[in-house]
Scaffold this active site. Structure first.
Site, PDB file in Angstrom:
ATOM      1  N   LEU A   9      -0.832  -2.430   3.771  1.00  0.00           N
ATOM      2  CA  LEU A   9      -0.010  -2.704   2.592  1.00  0.00           C
ATOM      3  C   LEU A   9       1.232  -1.821   2.591  1.00  0.00           C
ATOM      4  CD1 LEU A   9       0.523  -3.814  -0.270  1.00  0.00           C
ATOM      5  CD2 LEU A   9      -1.089  -2.101  -1.135  1.00  0.00           C
ATOM      6  N   LYS A  10       1.045  -0.524   2.838  1.00  0.00           N
ATOM      7  CA  LYS A  10       2.171   0.412   2.829  1.00  0.00           C
ATOM      8  C   LYS A  10       3.170   0.098   3.948  1.00  0.00           C
ATOM      9  CE  LYS A  10       3.301   5.328   3.376  1.00  0.00           C
ATOM     10  NZ  LYS A  10       3.964   5.676   2.112  1.00  0.00           N
ATOM     11  N   MET A  11       2.660  -0.206   5.135  1.00  0.00           N
ATOM     12  CA  MET A  11       3.560  -0.464   6.260  1.00  0.00           C
ATOM     13  C   MET A  11       4.372  -1.743   6.066  1.00  0.00           C
ATOM     14  SD  MET A  11       3.464   2.064   8.332  1.00  0.00           S
ATOM     15  CE  MET A  11       3.072   3.262   7.043  1.00  0.00           C
TER      16      MET A  11
END
Length: 288
Positions: free
Chosen positions: A168-170
């Protein structure tokens, strides 16, 4: 609850200060780069600096790894033999999902009774301190959240395999740091042509409900403050896309531009204290 930090840089010390003010009294830390500035931050946050990672593991219920993505797995391999049954080891570094899974395996092999939490920090720590939004997954996610939520930490637990939060963050970073690279490239070119103000005015006119000029200078400022770290995070985003079978045509270019910017800032005295406008002028004057 006793909290330990492996790595006590800007993000870790900022989170620790917030937790200290929220009432967490027992915190320890180890950082291989310990110096007088770090000692001052530790004192302000009520954190005791220790002489080794082993000492941190001996005194903490929850251990937070806050180093850099490039060394996160190596640090886990060094620390894992010292983990204790029931202890939570949480990796908060900006790593790809594959690296998070690798760290989880390292922890499980060394101490099967310890709990691993893969944690993605979803915003800049500075404005939020310990309340910065985090997404946790892995077998230790619930225990990690339960330990820190009483102090005001905003932690969401994500179902799925280890590294789901990192994915999700990437994907989010692909957009945000891609925009950062795009704005830097366009602003440097505009500066060379002497049309920076006109370009930004045109962008704002094209999107009257959104001040793109404000966003552009904000992203350049973030790049000034943490250029190398943000470039390396974009590298992790590229790896994440490749792992999903996606050819990172745009992301690889963005990573190159962020490294280009960071390398030139390193050679510029007091770059982090300069204005975004000065940074673009500096980059434009030395453009290749």
């Amino acid at each position: 609850m006793r909290l330990g930090f492996i790595g006590f840089g800007e993000a870790a010390s900022t989170i620790a200060l917030g937790l200290h003010e929220a009432g967490l009294a027992q915190m320890v830390a180890y950082d291989a780069m310990q110096n007088s500035s770090m000692e001052g931050r530790a004192l302000a946050a009520g954190v005791q600096l220790l002489g080794s990672a082993k000492d941190v593991c001996a005194q903490a219920d929850v251990v937070l790894s806050m180093v850099t993505a490039s060394v996160a797995a190596d640090v886990a391999r060094t620390i894992a033999p010292y983990l204790q049954p029931g202890q939570v080891y949480a990796d908060l570094n900006s790593c790809s999902p594959a690296v998070k899974r690798e760290i989880g395996e390292v922890v499980h092999r060394a101490q099967a009774s310890a709990w691993f939490a893969s944690v993605a920090v979803m915003s800049a720590v500075g404005p939020h301190r310990h309340r910065v939004p985090m997404v946790a997954d892995g077998p230790g996610a619930e225990a990690f959240a339960a330990a820190l939520r009483p102090y005001g930490c905003k932690i969401s637990v994500l179902a799925g395999e280890i590294g789901s939060g990192a994915a999700l963050k990437m994907c989010r970073s692909t957009v945000l740091k891609g925009l950062e690279a795009l704005f830097i490239e366009a602003l440097v070119a505009a500066e060379r042509y002497g049309v920076t103000a006109d370009m930004l005015a045109s962008l704002d006119a094209s999107f009257p409900q959104h001040q793109l000029s404000t966003l552009a200078w904000y992203l350049v400022e973030r790049n000034l403050q943490h250029g190398q770290r943000r470039a390396h995070e974009m590298d992790e985003a590229v790896k994440t896309l490749k792992s999903a079978g996606i050819d990172p045509l745009v992301a690889e270019g963005a990573a190159k531009r962020l490294h280009w910017s960071a390398d030139r800032q390193q050679a510029w005295p007091a770059a982090s204290s300069r204005s975004p406008q000065d940074a673009i002028r500096h980059l434009a004057n030395g453009v290749e």
